[in-house]
Motif scaffolding. Structure first.
Motif: not given
Ligand SMILES: [Zn+2]
Length: 232
Positions: A115-120, A186-188
């Motif tokens: 999971m990206c820590s920027h956007h979860h 997922g954030c992209c």
């Molecule tokens: Zn992200």
């Protein structure tokens, strides 16, 4: 537990006092017992209820949103961020020192969910872990267990690649190793540029994987063969 004091606050205070870093990608298992975890899930449930209320979602009458706060709290602690709260998977090392010891390269492919820590947002991909067999060997499934333990946190792919390399080095004692990760974010895909086919690749190479062109080539040839065998 005295309810006047929030457990999450108490644990944060302790980590701060110890100068213990607790970023999204850090493991903090030594500060949390199994018992604490259920109390923390209760506290997170209350906090997620507030978020849903602020988002103006009717969690009382909408049957789909009724248990969502608790589901989210449990999912964070037990699944998508479990690698922060669980201790490292035990990886028994077997000696590799007989006269007919294996001296070749080993490449293990591990499915990753992070999971990206920027956007979860979810990060989904594969890690290829390569080592030249050293003095000790660990069971093949342990490579994947270690990689997934590193991945189930809030991460950046670059950091995740480093983390996996460091933990594999710790578990095997190998100085010659490579980690290659290929993942979709997922954030992209779900927000921002909404690019559904974007793929991110990261590589960490150490020892002969970095310095010896033949070893490096063998590692990437192995990856290509694995991709042909079971493309994803
Ligand atoms: Zn992200």
């Amino acid at each position: 537990m005295d309810n006047s004091k929030n457990l999450a606050q108490a644990i944060r205070d302790k980590m701060k006092a110890d100068n213990k870093r607790f970023w999204a990608g850090d493991n903090i298992s030594e500060y949390i017992s199994e018992e604490d975890k259920s109390q923390l899930i209760n506290e997170a449930t209350k906090a997620f209820e507030q978020v849903l209320d602020t988002l103006l979602i009717d969690r009382e009458n909408d049957p789909n949103s009724h248990g969502t706060a608790r589901r989210l709290a449990k999912m964070y602690f037990n699944e998508i961020m479990a690698g922060r709260y669980d201790p490292s998977p035990s990886a028994t090392a077997f000696p590799n020192d007989s006269s007919d010891r294996y001296e070749g390269m080993l490449v293990v492919r591990s499915e990753l969910r992070s999971m990206c820590s920027h956007h979860h947002q979810p990060v989904t991909g594969v890690a290829y872990i390569g080592i030249i067999a050293a003095e000790k060997l660990i069971g093949l499934s342990k490579y994947t267990r270690i990689a997934q333990w590193c991945a189930r946190r809030g991460t950046l792919q670059e950091e995740l690649c480093n983390d996996i390399a460091r933990e594999i080095e710790k578990a095997t004692g190998a100085k010659d190793l490579g980690v290659y990760i290929q993942a979709v974010h997922g954030c992209c895909e779900n927000r921002g540029i909404m690019a559904h086919s974007s793929l991110t690749q990261t590589t960490v190479l150490k020892g002969s994987f970095k310095d010896d062109a033949g070893t490096k080539k063998e590692f990437f040839d192995n990856i290509k063969m694995q991709q042909e065998f079971a493309p994803r």
